[in-house]
Design an enzyme around this catalytic site. Sequence first.
Site, PDB file in Angstrom:
ATOM      1  CG  ASP A  19      -1.939  -1.123   1.193  1.00 49.50           C
ATOM      2  OD1 ASP A  19      -2.431  -1.455   0.103  1.00 49.50           O
ATOM      3  OD2 ASP A  19      -2.213  -1.687   2.270  1.00 49.50           O
ATOM      4  CG  ASP A 128      -4.526  -0.909  11.308  1.00 50.51           C
ATOM      5  OD1 ASP A 128      -4.794  -1.057  12.510  1.00 50.51           O
ATOM      6  OD2 ASP A 128      -3.762  -1.653  10.685  1.00 50.51           O
TER       7      ASP A 128
END
Length: 407
Positions: A19, A128
């Site tokens: 990511d 998260d």
Amino acid sequence: MKAKKDIHKIVLAYSGGLDTSIIIPWLKENYNNPEIIAVSGDVGQGAELDGLEEKAIKTGASKLIIADLVDEMVDEVIIPALKMDADYETYLLGTAFARPILGRKLAQIALEEGADAVCHGCTGKGNDQVRFELAVKRFAPDMAVIAPWREWDIVSRDQEIDYAEAHHVPLKISRETNYSKDKNLWHLSHEGLDLEDPANEPDYDKPGFLEMGVSPALAPDKPVYVKIGFEKGAPVSLDGEKMKASEIIKKLNQIGGANGVGIIDIVENRLIGMKDRGVYETPGGTILYFAHRQLAMLTMDKDTLHVKQKLAIDFADLIYNGKWFTPLREALSAFADKANENVTGEVKLKLYKGNIIPAGTTSPCSLYSENLATFDESDYNQQDAAGFINLWGLPTKVQALREQGRL
């Protein structure tokens, strides 16, 4: 949120994983070529930090800041959770433990660097994003937050790999081994691919799947003993040697991992509403939690122990849901400190093929009296029980008399 044209400097939470690797060029393309300062928190992920600076700069960052956060994570978050024996649906909160510390450091660096925004690589489906952003709100309440997964048109990890290849971003993964992973000193998580179907059995024996240890089937045939010393609920020694908590965890990871300890496969309830399947490796943490519970059983009075067990659910929820920096969490931590004042002693455990077996607990603060509990002659007067039962059962007796019309 500031307009894109007004964002000239961004501090990015950078792990070097899939990511965040593609986020640097994506920000350059989509936010008018801002300066990007990559920030990596060292929370014990080891070799994952190797080569990170070169990679970050080559892909467009102006610099990489690596912050040593291992002891902050252990001493400020993990130990308070251990004192409460807090787990979330049997998950030992590995990812969630690191996020408050990482989020706080991200906010602090953004303020120091005069950044216009912070950025993270969390998906819009996960927990998260909440954990990072609540920490940022606590320490930099006016800071803009960029979450590319909530903006870009990329919809899968395969498309992320396509983007990385098109922009010459080096990756350490392949499409076939593209599990979503998170690693720190406490744990390693595995999600995605075949694990997305709960009907699939994880291939623990496949080389490279488990990283912190081996499956119970491949563990040695001979048991291993460990002895953990605690003072006021915190681990202070291993096999008689004094050391700081982070070192104890590191060594227990090695010992527990080699003996197949600490592997769980669960479907958990995410904060945002969906269920998620994951495999977690937490060898050292699993041993510490087991040992602490053994010692608490010996040294805590019944009422305090039972209330702690109830509050542990609330404490774990706060951690899981990103609410570490809140008055309630601070109040519960104060309770845990008080409850653990006498949780001092040593716990001996036997590790064997994924199992943890109690092998003896000692404490100068023990509430156990062999003289009272023995089946042999003791100072306990068994005749006292009759009067106790009469009073304890009085409400039950009165109810029965009422039903019989005898009151």
